[in-house]
Motif scaffolding. Sequence first.
Motif, PDB file in Angstrom:
ATOM      1  N   GLN A 200       5.029  -3.528   3.399  1.00  7.43           N
ATOM      2  CA  GLN A 200       3.798  -4.114   2.892  1.00  7.43           C
ATOM      3  C   GLN A 200       2.628  -3.132   2.986  1.00  7.43           C
ATOM      4  O   GLN A 200       1.810  -3.022   2.067  1.00  7.43           O
ATOM      5  CB  GLN A 200       3.475  -5.381   3.689  1.00  7.43           C
ATOM      6  CG  GLN A 200       2.141  -6.035   3.283  1.00  7.43           C
ATOM      7  CD  GLN A 200       1.771  -7.190   4.201  1.00  7.43           C
ATOM      8  OE1 GLN A 200       2.570  -7.616   5.036  1.00  7.43           O
ATOM      9  NE2 GLN A 200       0.547  -7.697   4.047  1.00  7.43           N
ATOM     10  N   PHE A 201       2.550  -2.394   4.107  1.00  7.56           N
ATOM     11  CA  PHE A 201       1.401  -1.522   4.351  1.00  7.56           C
ATOM     12  C   PHE A 201       1.550  -0.137   3.719  1.00  7.56           C
ATOM     13  O   PHE A 201       0.552   0.577   3.576  1.00  7.56           O
ATOM     14  CB  PHE A 201       1.153  -1.376   5.859  1.00  7.56           C
ATOM     15  CG  PHE A 201       0.260  -2.443   6.423  1.00  7.56           C
ATOM     16  CD1 PHE A 201      -1.107  -2.225   6.522  1.00  7.56           C
ATOM     17  CD2 PHE A 201       0.784  -3.662   6.828  1.00  7.56           C
ATOM     18  CE1 PHE A 201      -1.935  -3.209   7.032  1.00  7.56           C
ATOM     19  CE2 PHE A 201      -0.036  -4.643   7.339  1.00  7.56           C
ATOM     20  CZ  PHE A 201      -1.403  -4.428   7.442  1.00  7.56           C
ATOM     21  N   GLY A 202       2.775   0.241   3.341  1.00 10.53           N
ATOM     22  CA  GLY A 202       2.951   1.561   2.722  1.00 10.53           C
ATOM     23  C   GLY A 202       2.046   1.764   1.514  1.00 10.53           C
ATOM     24  O   GLY A 202       1.258   2.723   1.456  1.00 10.53           O
ATOM     25  N   PRO A 203       2.098   0.857   0.504  1.00 11.67           N
ATOM     26  CA  PRO A 203       1.208   1.002  -0.657  1.00 11.67           C
ATOM     27  C   PRO A 203      -0.269   0.873  -0.290  1.00 11.67           C
ATOM     28  O   PRO A 203      -1.127   1.504  -0.908  1.00 11.67           O
ATOM     29  CB  PRO A 203       1.646  -0.142  -1.580  1.00 11.67           C
ATOM     30  CG  PRO A 203       3.036  -0.483  -1.159  1.00 11.67           C
ATOM     31  CD  PRO A 203       3.070  -0.241   0.314  1.00 11.67           C
ATOM     32  N   LEU A 204      -0.583   0.053   0.742  1.00 18.58           N
ATOM     33  CA  LEU A 204      -1.978  -0.109   1.145  1.00 18.58           C
ATOM     34  C   LEU A 204      -2.527   1.181   1.745  1.00 18.58           C
ATOM     35  O   LEU A 204      -3.682   1.569   1.479  1.00 18.58           O
ATOM     36  CB  LEU A 204      -2.116  -1.256   2.157  1.00 18.58           C
ATOM     37  CG  LEU A 204      -1.729  -2.658   1.668  1.00 18.58           C
ATOM     38  CD1 LEU A 204      -1.915  -3.679   2.785  1.00 18.58           C
ATOM     39  CD2 LEU A 204      -2.552  -3.040   0.445  1.00 18.58           C
ATOM     40  N   VAL A 205      -1.715   1.856   2.562  1.00 14.85           N
ATOM     41  CA  VAL A 205      -2.142   3.132   3.150  1.00 14.85           C
ATOM     42  C   VAL A 205      -2.375   4.167   2.058  1.00 14.85           C
ATOM     43  O   VAL A 205      -3.374   4.900   2.061  1.00 14.85           O
ATOM     44  CB  VAL A 205      -1.092   3.634   4.165  1.00 14.85           C
ATOM     45  CG1 VAL A 205      -1.392   5.073   4.571  1.00 14.85           C
ATOM     46  CG2 VAL A 205      -1.083   2.732   5.394  1.00 14.85           C
ATOM     47  N   ALA A 206      -1.445   4.233   1.097  1.00 13.99           N
ATOM     48  CA  ALA A 206      -1.589   5.195  -0.004  1.00 13.99           C
ATOM     49  C   ALA A 206      -2.842   4.893  -0.823  1.00 13.99           C
ATOM     50  O   ALA A 206      -3.593   5.809  -1.194  1.00 13.99           O
ATOM     51  CB  ALA A 206      -0.345   5.166  -0.893  1.00 13.99           C
ATOM     52  N   LYS A 207      -3.097   3.622  -1.100  1.00 18.61           N
ATOM     53  CA  LYS A 207      -4.265   3.243  -1.891  1.00 18.61           C
ATOM     54  C   LYS A 207      -5.554   3.538  -1.126  1.00 18.61           C
ATOM     55  O   LYS A 207      -6.534   4.057  -1.689  1.00 18.61           O
ATOM     56  CB  LYS A 207      -4.191   1.756  -2.238  1.00 18.61           C
ATOM     57  CG  LYS A 207      -5.300   1.286  -3.164  1.00 18.61           C
ATOM     58  CD  LYS A 207      -5.089  -0.175  -3.565  1.00 18.61           C
ATOM     59  CE  LYS A 207      -6.176  -0.634  -4.536  1.00 18.61           C
ATOM     60  NZ  LYS A 207      -5.965  -2.048  -4.960  1.00 18.61           N
ATOM     61  N   ALA A 208      -5.573   3.217   0.165  1.00 21.19           N
ATOM     62  CA  ALA A 208      -6.753   3.501   0.983  1.00 21.19           C
ATOM     63  C   ALA A 208      -7.030   4.993   1.050  1.00 21.19           C
ATOM     64  O   ALA A 208      -8.189   5.427   1.006  1.00 21.19           O
ATOM     65  CB  ALA A 208      -6.559   2.931   2.390  1.00 21.19           C
ATOM     66  N   ALA A 209      -5.966   5.799   1.131  1.00 19.62           N
ATOM     67  CA  ALA A 209      -6.133   7.251   1.189  1.00 19.62           C
ATOM     68  C   ALA A 209      -6.743   7.767  -0.099  1.00 19.62           C
ATOM     69  O   ALA A 209      -7.647   8.615  -0.078  1.00 19.62           O
ATOM     70  CB  ALA A 209      -4.782   7.916   1.456  1.00 19.62           C
ATOM     71  N   ARG A 210      -6.261   7.280  -1.234  1.00 16.27           N
ATOM     72  CA  ARG A 210      -6.802   7.726  -2.522  1.00 16.27           C
ATOM     73  C   ARG A 210      -8.270   7.343  -2.658  1.00 16.27           C
ATOM     74  O   ARG A 210      -9.098   8.141  -3.113  1.00 16.27           O
ATOM     75  CB  ARG A 210      -5.981   7.131  -3.669  1.00 16.27           C
ATOM     76  CG  ARG A 210      -4.611   7.756  -3.862  1.00 16.27           C
ATOM     77  CD  ARG A 210      -4.018   7.376  -5.202  1.00 16.27           C
ATOM     78  NE  ARG A 210      -3.829   5.926  -5.317  1.00 16.27           N
ATOM     79  CZ  ARG A 210      -2.720   5.285  -4.930  1.00 16.27           C
ATOM     80  NH1 ARG A 210      -1.715   5.969  -4.406  1.00 16.27           N
ATOM     81  NH2 ARG A 210      -2.613   3.969  -5.081  1.00 16.27           N
ATOM     82  N   GLN A 211      -8.594   6.112  -2.278  1.00 14.93           N
ATOM     83  CA  GLN A 211      -9.980   5.679  -2.378  1.00 14.93           C
ATOM     84  C   GLN A 211     -10.877   6.487  -1.447  1.00 14.93           C
ATOM     85  O   GLN A 211     -12.001   6.853  -1.813  1.00 14.93           O
ATOM     86  CB  GLN A 211     -10.088   4.189  -2.050  1.00 14.93           C
ATOM     87  CG  GLN A 211      -9.477   3.288  -3.108  1.00 14.93           C
ATOM     88  CD  GLN A 211      -9.668   1.809  -2.793  1.00 14.93           C
ATOM     89  OE1 GLN A 211     -10.307   1.449  -1.796  1.00 14.93           O
ATOM     90  NE2 GLN A 211      -9.103   0.951  -3.632  1.00 14.93           N
ATOM     91  N   PHE A 212     -10.388   6.784  -0.261  1.00 15.76           N
ATOM     92  CA  PHE A 212     -11.173   7.581   0.690  1.00 15.76           C
ATOM     93  C   PHE A 212     -11.457   8.969   0.128  1.00 15.76           C
ATOM     94  O   PHE A 212     -12.587   9.457   0.175  1.00 15.76           O
ATOM     95  CB  PHE A 212     -10.416   7.683   2.015  1.00 15.76           C
ATOM     96  CG  PHE A 212     -11.064   8.607   3.008  1.00 15.76           C
ATOM     97  CD1 PHE A 212     -12.195   8.205   3.715  1.00 15.76           C
ATOM     98  CD2 PHE A 212     -10.563   9.883   3.221  1.00 15.76           C
ATOM     99  CE1 PHE A 212     -12.798   9.058   4.628  1.00 15.76           C
ATOM    100  CE2 PHE A 212     -11.163  10.737   4.124  1.00 15.76           C
ATOM    101  CZ  PHE A 212     -12.283  10.318   4.835  1.00 15.76           C
ATOM    102  N   LEU A 213     -10.416   9.609  -0.433  1.00 15.44           N
ATOM    103  CA  LEU A 213     -10.608  10.942  -1.007  1.00 15.44           C
ATOM    104  C   LEU A 213     -11.565  10.900  -2.188  1.00 15.44           C
ATOM    105  O   LEU A 213     -12.423  11.782  -2.339  1.00 15.44           O
ATOM    106  CB  LEU A 213      -9.263  11.527  -1.440  1.00 15.44           C
ATOM    107  CG  LEU A 213      -8.332  11.993  -0.327  1.00 15.44           C
ATOM    108  CD1 LEU A 213      -7.048  12.553  -0.925  1.00 15.44           C
ATOM    109  CD2 LEU A 213      -8.997  13.047   0.542  1.00 15.44           C
ATOM    110  N   ASN A 214     -11.426   9.890  -3.044  1.00 13.69           N
ATOM    111  CA  ASN A 214     -12.321   9.772  -4.189  1.00 13.69           C
ATOM    112  C   ASN A 214     -13.775   9.625  -3.741  1.00 13.69           C
ATOM    113  O   ASN A 214     -14.692  10.202  -4.339  1.00 13.69           O
ATOM    114  CB  ASN A 214     -11.925   8.584  -5.062  1.00 13.69           C
ATOM    115  CG  ASN A 214     -10.657   8.852  -5.861  1.00 13.69           C
ATOM    116  OD1 ASN A 214     -10.311  10.003  -6.094  1.00 13.69           O
ATOM    117  ND2 ASN A 214      -9.972   7.799  -6.257  1.00 13.69           N
TER     118      ASN A 214
END
Length: 378
Positions: A200-214
Amino acid sequence: MKIRKHKEGIETEEATKNAFVMPFISTVLGYDVFNPAEVIPEFTADVGTKRGEKIDYAIVHNGQVQVLVEAKKINDPLRIEHASQLFRYFAVTNARIAVLTNGQVYEFYTDLDAPNRMDAKPFLVLDFADIDDTLLPELAKLTKESFDLDSVISAAGELKYIGQLKRILAAQFKEPEDEWVKFLTSRVYEGAITQRVRDQFGPLVAKAARQFLNEQVNDRLKNALGGPDSYVSVSSGSVVQPEQQEPAQVVGAGPAEEAERVVTTEEELEGYRIVRAIVCAEVPAARIAARDTQTYFGVLLDDNNRKPIARLWFNRSKKYLGVFDENKVETRLPITTVEDIYQHADHLRNTVARYLTTARPQAAAAEPVPPAQAAGAW
């Protein structure tokens, strides 16, 4: 960018050296590739039972071989197995720096782990497809005009591990591993971290990382190109600024409408990065600022209108590079591609040097300012 434009047409190691490696040694490091007192091609040093082996280039400074360069074909991934000759030559020459490259990626090695023995891992990795600006000042220390081997070696240990950590972080942000997902999940989720929770958290971590970098990129662009009141257009990817250095007059348009007419293109950003790379041997890269207007893209020292370095006139069918003389009078030079900016590197560096000289006390201003070589992307 020259590499991006031509690398697909390069099919041999020799072509890679001619198209990319020799221009790097010449334009970026500032050594005369046609002067054997500075650059020795096909450098030979017999090693034990190995006779007649050659290294692609040996760079000479103050009469001593200081840097060894081994080149491979572009598009070929660099592996430590490619560095066997560098390992052997490193032990029998005075060189403290070895470079393994495919024309796009440059890996710099030294002997941190054992004296006179080349390390298995590079202390600096420069990729011209994704330039890390923080490395440019270190690269500048290897240029002909600013050669400072002791400083490079002293910083190598920290650079080596920071570089590896950044690459690991980049990989985790791109595609997080299970341990990374578990680590971050444990900071926000109080229950047992089962496989179902990990999934469940795998995609959430990836999405949070992308948003943080952006968000980080967005903040940097705003600071570099327009200050805290600017914003990045999500649809176009361009930076919009509410105030411009010299906005074009639009009849019937208010300040907000004028700002919305400014579109910063990728070509302008690439030109800005090239100018900054050229002059960063004179001043820290952080002192080079950018301001876009409706008519041109300006590059300034210390974000000061009275210290223009260059203007990029790219919003037209014919491109021009605006350069300035000692009276700050602009001359527009026609260019065909963004890479043509490098042909005017001396002029850009001299412009910055003049601003630095006039800013010093009179006694210091009398000292000559040596021309520095480009230390960045080409």
